[in-house]
Write a protein that holds these residues in place. Structure first.
Motif, PDB file in Angstrom:
ATOM      1  N   HIS A   1      27.008  37.620  34.402  1.00 27.60           N
ATOM      2  CA  HIS A   1      28.065  36.622  34.269  1.00 27.60           C
ATOM      3  C   HIS A   1      28.467  35.985  35.599  1.00 27.60           C
ATOM      4  N   LEU A   2      27.850  36.410  36.708  1.00 32.19           N
ATOM      5  CA  LEU A   2      28.216  35.829  37.991  1.00 32.19           C
ATOM      6  C   LEU A   2      27.787  34.370  38.065  1.00 32.19           C
ATOM      7  N   SER A   3      28.642  33.568  38.662  1.00 27.21           N
ATOM      8  CA  SER A   3      28.297  32.168  38.891  1.00 27.21           C
ATOM      9  C   SER A   3      27.369  32.072  40.098  1.00 27.21           C
ATOM     10  N   SER A   4      26.830  30.889  40.326  1.00 20.64           N
ATOM     11  CA  SER A   4      25.899  30.702  41.436  1.00 20.64           C
ATOM     12  C   SER A   4      26.556  30.956  42.783  1.00 20.64           C
ATOM     13  N   ASP A   5      27.891  30.838  42.842  1.00 20.74           N
ATOM     14  CA  ASP A   5      28.583  31.087  44.117  1.00 20.74           C
ATOM     15  C   ASP A   5      28.945  32.550  44.308  1.00 20.74           C
ATOM     16  N   GLY A   6      28.545  33.405  43.356  1.00 21.67           N
ATOM     17  CA  GLY A   6      28.811  34.828  43.472  1.00 21.67           C
ATOM     18  C   GLY A   6      30.112  35.276  42.839  1.00 21.67           C
ATOM     19  N   SER A   7      30.816  34.370  42.186  1.00 24.80           N
ATOM     20  CA  SER A   7      32.112  34.720  41.608  1.00 24.80           C
ATOM     21  C   SER A   7      32.001  34.968  40.114  1.00 24.80           C
ATOM     22  N   LEU A   8      33.033  35.601  39.588  1.00 27.24           N
ATOM     23  CA  LEU A   8      33.223  35.666  38.136  1.00 27.24           C
ATOM     24  C   LEU A   8      34.217  34.578  37.767  1.00 27.24           C
ATOM     25  N   PHE A   9      33.696  33.470  37.285  1.00 28.43           N
ATOM     26  CA  PHE A   9      34.532  32.374  36.792  1.00 28.43           C
ATOM     27  C   PHE A   9      35.547  31.897  37.834  1.00 28.43           C
ATOM     28  N   GLN A  10      35.117  31.886  39.105  1.00 27.89           N
ATOM     29  CA  GLN A  10      35.949  31.420  40.221  1.00 27.89           C
ATOM     30  C   GLN A  10      37.277  32.171  40.313  1.00 27.89           C
ATOM     31  N   SER A  11      37.320  33.396  39.803  1.00 28.05           N
ATOM     32  CA  SER A  11      38.532  34.217  39.844  1.00 28.05           C
ATOM     33  C   SER A  11      38.424  35.243  40.973  1.00 28.05           C
ATOM     34  N   PRO A  12      39.256  35.159  42.007  1.00 27.86           N
ATOM     35  CA  PRO A  12      39.201  36.149  43.091  1.00 27.86           C
ATOM     36  C   PRO A  12      39.441  37.576  42.607  1.00 27.86           C
ATOM     37  N   SER A  13      40.409  37.762  41.699  1.00 25.37           N
ATOM     38  CA  SER A  13      40.705  39.121  41.244  1.00 25.37           C
ATOM     39  C   SER A  13      39.547  39.707  40.453  1.00 25.37           C
ATOM     40  N   ALA A  14      38.960  38.925  39.548  1.00 28.40           N
ATOM     41  CA  ALA A  14      37.827  39.422  38.759  1.00 28.40           C
ATOM     42  C   ALA A  14      36.628  39.682  39.658  1.00 28.40           C
ATOM     43  N   THR A  15      36.413  38.814  40.646  1.00 26.99           N
ATOM     44  CA  THR A  15      35.271  39.004  41.550  1.00 26.99           C
ATOM     45  C   THR A  15      35.481  40.216  42.443  1.00 26.99           C
ATOM     46  N   ALA A  16      36.717  40.464  42.860  1.00 25.42           N
ATOM     47  CA  ALA A  16      37.011  41.671  43.645  1.00 25.42           C
ATOM     48  C   ALA A  16      36.659  42.917  42.844  1.00 25.42           C
ATOM     49  N   SER A  17      37.031  42.903  41.574  1.00 23.11           N
ATOM     50  CA  SER A  17      36.699  44.040  40.700  1.00 23.11           C
ATOM     51  C   SER A  17      35.193  44.160  40.527  1.00 23.11           C
ATOM     52  N   ALA A  18      34.512  43.021  40.367  1.00 20.55           N
ATOM     53  CA  ALA A  18      33.056  43.041  40.208  1.00 20.55           C
ATOM     54  C   ALA A  18      32.374  43.613  41.442  1.00 20.55           C
ATOM     55  N   PHE A  19      32.861  43.253  42.624  1.00 24.06           N
ATOM     56  CA  PHE A  19      32.253  43.769  43.854  1.00 24.06           C
ATOM     57  C   PHE A  19      32.470  45.275  43.972  1.00 24.06           C
ATOM     58  N   MET A  20      33.680  45.744  43.645  1.00 24.42           N
ATOM     59  CA  MET A  20      33.937  47.194  43.736  1.00 24.42           C
ATOM     60  C   MET A  20      33.094  47.960  42.733  1.00 24.42           C
ATOM     61  N   ALA A  21      32.714  47.313  41.631  1.00 24.95           N
ATOM     62  CA  ALA A  21      31.907  47.991  40.618  1.00 24.95           C
ATOM     63  C   ALA A  21      30.420  47.931  40.925  1.00 24.95           C
ATOM     64  N   THR A  22      29.964  46.882  41.596  1.00 28.39           N
ATOM     65  CA  THR A  22      28.524  46.672  41.769  1.00 28.39           C
ATOM     66  C   THR A  22      28.069  46.644  43.217  1.00 28.39           C
ATOM     67  N   GLY A  23      28.971  46.306  44.155  1.00 27.41           N
ATOM     68  CA  GLY A  23      28.555  46.122  45.537  1.00 27.41           C
ATOM     69  C   GLY A  23      27.649  44.921  45.724  1.00 27.41           C
ATOM     70  N   ASN A  24      27.647  44.028  44.775  1.00 25.81           N
ATOM     71  CA  ASN A  24      26.725  42.885  44.795  1.00 25.81           C
ATOM     72  C   ASN A  24      26.934  42.028  46.038  1.00 25.81           C
ATOM     73  N   LYS A  25      25.844  41.671  46.692  1.00 22.05           N
ATOM     74  CA  LYS A  25      25.943  40.918  47.941  1.00 22.05           C
ATOM     75  C   LYS A  25      26.457  39.496  47.723  1.00 22.05           C
ATOM     76  N   HIS A  26      26.184  38.932  46.554  1.00 28.59           N
ATOM     77  CA  HIS A  26      26.679  37.577  46.269  1.00 28.59           C
ATOM     78  C   HIS A  26      28.201  37.591  46.084  1.00 28.59           C
ATOM     79  N   CYS A  27      28.693  38.674  45.492  1.00 27.49           N
ATOM     80  CA  CYS A  27      30.152  38.804  45.344  1.00 27.49           C
ATOM     81  C   CYS A  27      30.830  38.881  46.701  1.00 27.49           C
ATOM     82  N   VAL A  28      30.288  39.692  47.584  1.00 28.08           N
ATOM     83  CA  VAL A  28      30.934  39.855  48.884  1.00 28.08           C
ATOM     84  C   VAL A  28      30.853  38.567  49.695  1.00 28.08           C
TER      85      VAL A  28
END
Length: 844
Positions: free
Chosen positions: A207-234
């Motif tokens: 569900h990540l967007s091309s910019d590494g976010s979850l629907f351009q939501s900082p809070s959701a993307t922060a949670s996604a990074f803590m769950a996956t460590g994904n480099k695009h999220c960071v």
């Protein structure tokens, strides 16, 4: 008041604001209010290399330093009170502080706020929690308990909280496998979803967007990074933090920077500061126009959020650009009409789209003839706005701006043509939440200038400066009217104040005192002379006066006729002298011919009325367009604008189409509201003539016929005003025509306000006399005497304002604050005093 020093002070503040708002080094993101909720989530992220430390310490510092005195984090409503958005935001901030074992005092204050206010804030939703709240609040309650936060709720809260958990479960069950969404998908709330929802890492990455976010939501993307460590999220989060202001991050990222700039320009315009920022706003609009015209097509948004934001931006851009003469096509924002799925989404989520629909409706104010897509957009948006006002938005989403429904009602109830700029500026200055942008995941983003208090202060000072100028000019005008005997003729209408109010409130200061006074004096003479022809003079007296105006010689006149002629002669001589001094040319003959044309039309109407002749519709309008005298008001004044009206345009055969349209529209507006009065007096007008020429028609049919002509002609008129190529008149002259039309629409919108002695008084008081009411101010009350320098709680104030305070201050209209200093004066009763109206309480 020394107006020159005030003007100097205003200009100094203008220069400061230009640098802070429009300089090349301004970051548009600095104008967006941070989201406490999203900032807290970034503050929770551990540093991958030092897990015992936060990855974004500046976000944690922001949380530490941005708690409100009352103990909560998040935004407040237009009255300065916390909203339900503050509950999950405060819980998220508490969790962030607890996680890093800092801010113990802040945590305790936050928990005290949660305990004391949850029940009240939940009750305000009246069992209609917005979808986002039903997902996020239970998630934050669970998260807080998970990290060892002991939450205590008042007994009355437990049932509502339990119901919220049930609502969340229903949403999760209903939407878990859904492939299409009416609202934001559940993954945009990843941080708040319960552990039982069973989300694996691959689902998140998918569900990540091309910019590494979850629907351009900082809070959701922060949670996604803590769950996956994904480099695009960071990478996304690092980019976000680099663009953040003082550690606080917005609720959505990235944001449309062009939209932010448009909102800044819009704020400047509606606060009445347009003439102070001409070059800066024109630069923004020119760039926006170039970008729109370089687009190959209007792209269909891919989801609900994108559609809402695109509609908000496109309709706002259309309105601003068209108002400033740019020929932007209507499909630049009417694209949504061609996509049935988007229309369905808007209708099914009318609350979420209400701010966008508000802009769409306002954009259609500027409709030209033949723009049927704009007419369709107007009908569509009006229907949804009416629904929003009637049923509220609590089942759709939560408004930070609790004033939006009231603004919608104002928009729907009063046509744009009937609004006077000066009063509109006052309304927006007094609207604390007038800087709303668009809906985000949980609430509204707001244009929040780092120096927002300064722009409001500037607007207030500018408005009050105008009030001072207007009051002085009005007193001068009253003296003139009295000196020439026009204010106590003994018959008809004494409208000196009305006439000045109309011209002053419909224009801004670039139309200087000379022009305002010229138009107001002309309107006074027109009113008195028109009443003399309608109700006082005999046919012989009227002919004598008309002949005197024709030869411009008042010999032989007496009584009312002489007063009218002498005042007119003085006015015309004054205008001609000013023009000769400024332009070096003599226009006195042009002015005299213009006025004679008007007097001749009054005489024609009076003679027809007295002998009982009934003209055809064509004959009536030929005379009536002249007798309404709008051209007599705007054309001489236009000679003093820059650039000015060519002298040739003062001749009847040389009138521009825009002037003829103004004359026709003003006459028909008057006719719709005056037909009953004129019928009782044995006169005719267009409404009555249509009835006579169409015996099968009723009065409503006749009114509808005239209104249909009005609607068509106003669209044609507006095109002549705003677009190049339809009129040879300079732009300032065209805008003075528009101001005149808005005055007539205001006077004759739903009734004949001009003939009323009371219906205009409230507007006049607001325009000239009443101080602005900004912030939490309420009407002031007499307070018991306190000794000079006393600083303590006072029960009378507490009970009146329903809140405690630490210390009472008074705030002057210049926004300077100082402690209340009480004297022992008993001017207002034993042991009492009254704070002057120019002061307002503020609490610190």
């Amino acid at each position: 008041m020394d107006l020159s020093s005030v003007q100097s002070s205003i200009q100094s503040l203008v220069n400061e604001m230009k640098e802070k708002m429009f300089s090349s080094n301004c970051d548009p993101y600095s104008f967006i209010s941070p989201s406490a909720y999203d900032t807290a989530w970034l503050a929770m992220i551990p540093d991958p290399h030092q897990p015992s430390q936060p990855m974004f310490k500046n976000c944690l510092d922001w949380v530490l330093h941005n708690q409100k005195d009352e103990g909560y984090w998040g935004d407040s409503d237009s009255h300065g009170m916390p909203t339900n958005e503050c509950l999950p935001a405060t819980l998220a901030c508490i969790v962030a502080l607890k996680k890093w074992n800092v801010g113990t005092v802040c945590v305790e204050k936050g928990l005290a706020f949660i305990e004391a206010n949850t029940e009240k804030l939940l009750e305000e939703m009246d069992n209609h929690a917005p979808r986002w709240f039903a997902i996020v609040f239970p998630g934050m309650v669970e998260l807080a308990r998970t990290v060892g936060v002991r939450l205590v709720f008042l007994p009355g809260s437990n049932g509502v909280i339990s119901e919220l958990f049930n609502t969340r479960q229903q949403i999760l069950e209903k939407e878990k496998d859904a492939e299409t969404y009416q609202s934001l998908p559940l993954f945009s709330y990843l941080e708040a979803l319960p552990a039982a929802y069973e989300i694996d890492e691959n689902d998140i990455i998918k569900h990540l967007s091309s910019d590494g976010s979850l629907f351009q939501s900082p809070s959701a993307t922060a949670s996604a990074f803590m769950a996956t460590g994904n480099k695009h999220c960071v990478a996304y989060l690092l980019s976000l933090v680099q663009r953040s202001c003082d550690g606080g991050v917005p609720a959505t990222y990235p944001m449309d920077e062009e939209l932010i700039k448009l909102c800044m320009v819009n704020q400047v315009f509606r606060l009445g500061l347009a003439e102070r920022f001409i070059e800066e706003t024109e630069k923004v609009l020119a760039q926006v126009y170039r970008n729109y015209m370089n687009q190959e097509s209007w792209a269909k948004p891919s989801n609900l959020v994108a559609a809402q934001q695109a509609l908000f931006k496109d309709s706002l851009a259309f309105r601003l650009l068209r108002m400033h003469g740019y020929a932007l096509p209507s499909d630049s924002f009417c694209w949504f009409l061609q996509h049935e799925d988007i229309r369905d989404q808007i209708e099914n989520n009318h609350g979420y789209f209400s701010s966008a629909m508000f802009n769409v409706y306002r954009a259609t104010d500027l409709m030209f003839s033949g723009e049927y897509d704009l007419q369709e957009a107007r009908s569509f948006s009006k229907k949804l706005l009416e629904k929003t006002v009637s049923v509220g938005t609590r089942d759709q989403t939560h408004f930070i701006s609790s004033n939006l429904p009231r603004l919608i009602e104002h928009e729907l109830s009063l046509p744009w043509f009937a609004r006077l700029d000066h009063l509109e500026h006052r309304m927006w200055i007094e609207e604390k939440d007038s800087n709303v942008l668009w809906m985000g995941k949980a609430s509204l983003h707001r244009l929040s200038l780092p120096h927002n208090g300064e722009i409001i202060l500037l607007a207030m000072q500018n408005y009050e400066f105008r009030q001072s100028v207007y009051k002085n000019e009005l007193e001068e005008l009253k003296r003139w009217s009295k000196d020439w005997g026009l204010s106590d003729m003994g018959f008809g209408r004494e409208k000196t104040t009305y006439c000045y109010f109309a011209i002053a409130s419909s224009t801004s200061l670039p139309y200087n005192s000379q022009i305002r006074m010229m138009v107001a004096k002309s309107a006074i003479v027109i009113t008195v002379a028109d009443d003399f022809f309608d109700m006082e003079g005999s046919l012989i007296q009227l002919k004598d006066l008309t002949d005197a105006v024709q030869r411009w010689d008042g010999k032989g006149l007496s009584g009312h006729s002489k007063i009218i002629f002498d005042a007119l002669d003085n006015l015309v001589s004054e205008i001609a002298t000013q023009y000769l001094q400024q332009q070096g040319r003599d226009i006195i003959n042009n002015l005299q011919d213009l006025w004679y044309e008007t007097f001749a039309s009054w005489f024609t109407e009076s003679m027809g009325g007295k002998i009982g002749s009934i003209p055809s519709m064509k004959e009536y309008l030929e005379t009536g367009m002249t007798s309404i005298a709008t051209h007599t008001l705007v054309l001489p004044a236009s000679c003093f604008l820059n650039p000015s009206l060519p002298i040739s345009k003062l001749r009847p055969q040389q009138y521009e189409s825009i002037t003829i349209l103004l004359m026709l529209i003003a006459r028909l507006l008057n006719d719709v509201q005056s037909y009953q009065k004129e019928k009782d007096e044995g006169k005719v007008n267009s409404v009555l003539l249509y009835l006579q020429e169409n015996p099968e028609a009723g009065i409503e049919d006749s009114i509808a016929f005239v209104r249909e002509i009005l609607d068509k002609k106003k669209k044609e008129f507006l095109q002549h005003v705003l677009m190049d190529g339809y009129s040879d008149l300079p732009k300032p002259c065209k805008h003075l025509h528009l101001s005149c039309l808005k005055v007539f629409q205001m006077f004759f919108n739903s009734t004949n306000r001009y003939d009323s002695n009371t219906k205009m008084l409230q507007d006049i008081n607001k325009a000239f006399y009443l101080p602005l009411e900004v912030g939490n101010s309420k009407p002031l009350i007499p307070l018991p005497h306190l000794q000079t320098g006393t600083k303590k709680e006072h029960p009378t104030i507490n009970s009146y304002f329903n809140r405690p305070s630490k210390q009472y201050y008074i705030m002057s209209r210049s926004f300077a604050t100082r402690p209340i200093s009480w004297s022992t004066s008993t001017d207002y009763g034993p042991g009492k005093m009254f704070i002057p109206p120019k002061f307002r309480f503020c609490f610190t």
